[in-house]
Motif scaffolding. Sequence first.
Motif, PDB file in Angstrom:
ATOM      1  N   TRP A 170       0.963  -1.054   0.089  1.00 46.92           N
ATOM      2  CA  TRP A 170      -0.198   0.202   0.496  1.00 46.92           C
ATOM      3  C   TRP A 170       1.488   1.071   0.107  1.00 46.92           C
ATOM      4  O   TRP A 170       1.511   1.528   1.002  1.00 46.92           O
ATOM      5  CB  TRP A 170      -0.998   0.283   1.329  1.00 46.92           C
ATOM      6  N   PRO A 171       0.716   2.201  -0.758  1.00 48.55           N
ATOM      7  CA  PRO A 171       1.669   3.678  -0.416  1.00 48.55           C
ATOM      8  C   PRO A 171       0.792   4.217   0.457  1.00 48.55           C
ATOM      9  O   PRO A 171       0.059   4.244   1.281  1.00 48.55           O
ATOM     10  CB  PRO A 171       0.449   3.890  -1.436  1.00 48.55           C
ATOM     11  N   LEU A 172       1.033   4.893   1.064  1.00 49.86           N
ATOM     12  CA  LEU A 172       1.665   5.652   2.163  1.00 49.86           C
ATOM     13  C   LEU A 172       0.499   6.744   1.920  1.00 49.86           C
ATOM     14  O   LEU A 172      -0.473   6.591   2.803  1.00 49.86           O
ATOM     15  CB  LEU A 172       2.695   6.198   2.697  1.00 49.86           C
ATOM     16  N   PRO A 173       0.344   7.198   0.907  1.00 47.11           N
ATOM     17  CA  PRO A 173      -1.060   8.505   0.954  1.00 47.11           C
ATOM     18  C   PRO A 173      -2.049   7.499   0.989  1.00 47.11           C
ATOM     19  O   PRO A 173      -2.776   8.114   1.250  1.00 47.11           O
ATOM     20  CB  PRO A 173      -0.956   9.204  -0.192  1.00 47.11           C
ATOM     21  N   ASP A 174      -2.290   6.332   0.271  1.00 48.60           N
ATOM     22  CA  ASP A 174      -3.243   5.674   0.084  1.00 48.60           C
ATOM     23  C   ASP A 174      -3.998   4.835   1.408  1.00 48.60           C
ATOM     24  O   ASP A 174      -5.139   5.104   2.354  1.00 48.60           O
ATOM     25  CB  ASP A 174      -3.441   4.541  -0.385  1.00 48.60           C
ATOM     26  N   ALA A 175      -2.723   4.948   2.455  1.00 54.41           N
ATOM     27  CA  ALA A 175      -3.092   3.772   3.704  1.00 54.41           C
ATOM     28  C   ALA A 175      -3.309   5.037   5.160  1.00 54.41           C
ATOM     29  O   ALA A 175      -4.460   4.898   5.358  1.00 54.41           O
ATOM     30  CB  ALA A 175      -1.360   3.289   4.544  1.00 54.41           C
ATOM     31  N   ALA A 176      -2.798   6.185   4.552  1.00 53.14           N
ATOM     32  CA  ALA A 176      -2.947   7.652   5.584  1.00 53.14           C
ATOM     33  C   ALA A 176      -4.234   7.667   5.544  1.00 53.14           C
ATOM     34  O   ALA A 176      -5.607   8.104   6.404  1.00 53.14           O
ATOM     35  CB  ALA A 176      -2.022   8.729   5.462  1.00 53.14           C
ATOM     36  N   ALA A 177      -5.052   7.729   3.975  1.00 47.64           N
ATOM     37  CA  ALA A 177      -6.289   8.126   3.595  1.00 47.64           C
ATOM     38  C   ALA A 177      -7.199   7.384   4.522  1.00 47.64           C
ATOM     39  O   ALA A 177      -8.533   7.360   5.016  1.00 47.64           O
ATOM     40  CB  ALA A 177      -7.145   8.110   2.390  1.00 47.64           C
ATOM     41  N   ALA A 178      -6.938   5.314   3.835  1.00 46.97           N
ATOM     42  CA  ALA A 178      -7.986   4.664   4.625  1.00 46.97           C
ATOM     43  C   ALA A 178      -7.629   4.509   6.638  1.00 46.97           C
ATOM     44  O   ALA A 178      -9.023   4.109   7.156  1.00 46.97           O
ATOM     45  CB  ALA A 178      -7.134   2.968   4.055  1.00 46.97           C
ATOM     46  N   PHE A 179      -6.843   5.518   6.530  1.00 43.28           N
ATOM     47  CA  PHE A 179      -7.040   5.250   8.555  1.00 43.28           C
ATOM     48  C   PHE A 179      -7.783   7.069   9.256  1.00 43.28           C
ATOM     49  O   PHE A 179      -9.219   6.500   9.635  1.00 43.28           O
ATOM     50  CB  PHE A 179      -5.962   5.649   9.242  1.00 43.28           C
ATOM     51  N   ALA A 180      -8.131   7.753   8.049  1.00 37.98           N
ATOM     52  CA  ALA A 180      -9.248   8.826   8.131  1.00 37.98           C
ATOM     53  C   ALA A 180     -10.513   9.028   7.761  1.00 37.98           C
ATOM     54  O   ALA A 180     -10.632   8.759   8.339  1.00 37.98           O
ATOM     55  CB  ALA A 180      -8.135  10.101   7.499  1.00 37.98           C
ATOM     56  N   ARG A 181     -10.391   7.649   7.258  1.00 37.31           N
ATOM     57  CA  ARG A 181     -11.888   7.068   6.456  1.00 37.31           C
ATOM     58  C   ARG A 181     -12.719   6.388   7.444  1.00 37.31           C
ATOM     59  O   ARG A 181     -13.557   6.342   8.034  1.00 37.31           O
ATOM     60  CB  ARG A 181     -12.063   6.341   5.054  1.00 37.31           C
ATOM     61  N   ALA A 182     -11.296   5.846   8.366  1.00 36.81           N
ATOM     62  CA  ALA A 182     -11.674   4.753   9.810  1.00 36.81           C
ATOM     63  C   ALA A 182     -11.962   4.967  11.242  1.00 36.81           C
ATOM     64  O   ALA A 182     -12.018   4.636  12.393  1.00 36.81           O
ATOM     65  CB  ALA A 182     -11.080   3.283   9.378  1.00 36.81           C
ATOM     66  N   GLY A 183     -11.964   6.933  11.422  1.00 40.17           N
ATOM     67  CA  GLY A 183     -11.974   7.335  11.782  1.00 40.17           C
ATOM     68  C   GLY A 183     -10.563   7.427  12.682  1.00 40.17           C
ATOM     69  O   GLY A 183     -11.081   8.061  13.909  1.00 40.17           O
ATOM     70  N   VAL A 184     -10.234   6.948  12.369  1.00 39.29           N
ATOM     71  CA  VAL A 184      -8.767   7.380  12.851  1.00 39.29           C
ATOM     72  C   VAL A 184      -7.366   8.359  12.381  1.00 39.29           C
ATOM     73  O   VAL A 184      -7.043   8.486  11.796  1.00 39.29           O
ATOM     74  CB  VAL A 184      -7.768   5.663  12.840  1.00 39.29           C
ATOM     75  N   PRO A 185      -7.154   9.130  13.803  1.00 38.92           N
ATOM     76  CA  PRO A 185      -7.323  10.449  13.397  1.00 38.92           C
ATOM     77  C   PRO A 185      -5.337  10.408  13.065  1.00 38.92           C
ATOM     78  O   PRO A 185      -4.454   9.521  13.933  1.00 38.92           O
ATOM     79  CB  PRO A 185      -7.130  11.288  14.306  1.00 38.92           C
ATOM     80  N   VAL A 186      -4.989  11.356  11.685  1.00 37.50           N
ATOM     81  CA  VAL A 186      -3.429  10.806  11.535  1.00 37.50           C
ATOM     82  C   VAL A 186      -2.468  12.407  11.156  1.00 37.50           C
ATOM     83  O   VAL A 186      -3.288  13.284  10.791  1.00 37.50           O
ATOM     84  CB  VAL A 186      -3.170   9.849  10.405  1.00 37.50           C
ATOM     85  N   PHE A 187      -1.137  12.012  11.024  1.00 36.31           N
ATOM     86  CA  PHE A 187      -0.430  13.451  10.473  1.00 36.31           C
ATOM     87  C   PHE A 187       0.814  12.674  10.462  1.00 36.31           C
ATOM     88  O   PHE A 187       1.738  11.129  10.545  1.00 36.31           O
ATOM     89  CB  PHE A 187      -0.150  13.944  12.245  1.00 36.31           C
ATOM     90  N   PRO A 188       1.223  13.684   9.474  1.00 32.75           N
ATOM     91  CA  PRO A 188       2.622  13.575   8.593  1.00 32.75           C
ATOM     92  C   PRO A 188       3.798  13.024   9.617  1.00 32.75           C
ATOM     93  O   PRO A 188       4.283  14.436  10.263  1.00 32.75           O
ATOM     94  CB  PRO A 188       2.252  14.186   7.474  1.00 32.75           C
ATOM     95  N   CYS A 189       4.684  12.691   9.588  1.00 33.22           N
ATOM     96  CA  CYS A 189       6.247  12.561   9.749  1.00 33.22           C
ATOM     97  C   CYS A 189       6.885  12.258   8.675  1.00 33.22           C
ATOM     98  O   CYS A 189       6.578  12.191   7.847  1.00 33.22           O
ATOM     99  CB  CYS A 189       6.245  11.184  11.028  1.00 33.22           C
ATOM    100  N   ALA A 190       8.188  12.491   9.151  1.00 28.82           N
ATOM    101  CA  ALA A 190       9.658  12.796   8.752  1.00 28.82           C
ATOM    102  C   ALA A 190       9.779  11.334   7.699  1.00 28.82           C
ATOM    103  O   ALA A 190       9.313  10.277   8.332  1.00 28.82           O
ATOM    104  CB  ALA A 190      10.895  12.601   9.253  1.00 28.82           C
TER     105      ALA A 190
END
Length: 311
Positions: A18-38
């Motif tokens: 899974w590309p990281l942008p897709d995974a980050a979006a999947a977490f957001a859709r599941a109601g899991v807050p995320v933020f970008p790191c280095a």
Amino acid sequence: MSRRSGFTDAVRRMDASWPLPDAAAAFARAGVPVFPCAPNGKQPITRRGFQDATTDLTQVQVWWSRFPAANIGMPTGAASGVVVVDVDVHGVNGYAAFRRARRAGLVNGWEALVRSPTGGLHIYYPAGDGEQTSWQAGRAGIDFRGDRGYIIVPPSRRLIGGDSVLYRPTRFAPPDGRPLDAGRLRDFLDPKPPPRPRWEGPVASSEAMVGRLASWVARRQEGERNAGLFWAACKLAENGMPRDDAFEVLCAAASQAGLAEREITTTVHSAYRAVATTTTTPAASGAERGAGSPFGLARPAVRAEPTRGLS
């Protein structure tokens, strides 16, 4: 029994491809807050770090369109609904302590196990009711990531020895998880020292007397500070008070009188050595008896040693 968390539901559907942008979006859709790191690291990119974490899909897409290689950070605790036991392998290998905790039944109820790129282990649990603040048990090699903490989640990567290594889920528990008793686990891994027993020597029978002794030491002027402290320490030693307790009783008072901590330590130690090595005490003269003492007690028949370094 708790319902499986949104984090676990989301990460079960992912894999290493899974590309990281897709995974980050999947977490957001599941109601899991995320933020970008280095990229390949753990340092937050946004100004407020985990406090910027969001489930806003538009914001998440903006972040990862700008930083497509950014690792995915997730706040732990109430914000995400999960807490994490982080078993470290740097300095202290935390696996031994974790095995002991497991045998004691303190780490059951996990939802997911994730192998970190360095060989450690992240154990995910549903967050319980009430605040569970993050803590570290450094001597055990285990950290707890709860409220006011964050974790890097799959499929993020770290650069280890020149290789990009995944945060890799290894196992999911068949049943739903249950909250961890983080306080009980911390007490097991990093127990507090037992309280020092209350000294019950003769002087302790009158706390007021000990207080007056300390107050008298605090009022000593230059030229009589060391001798006064030495006399007071001798009185406590003669009454059987342990040396460390005497230091605790007299340190603040002697500091107030203007003595440095090293001088205080040396003088108290000298008094205790003097009392320990004096087997007989000549009778004090009437002039000496009670002279300068706060309670009309005889001065000890020993001389104050110069406050040099401890022998």
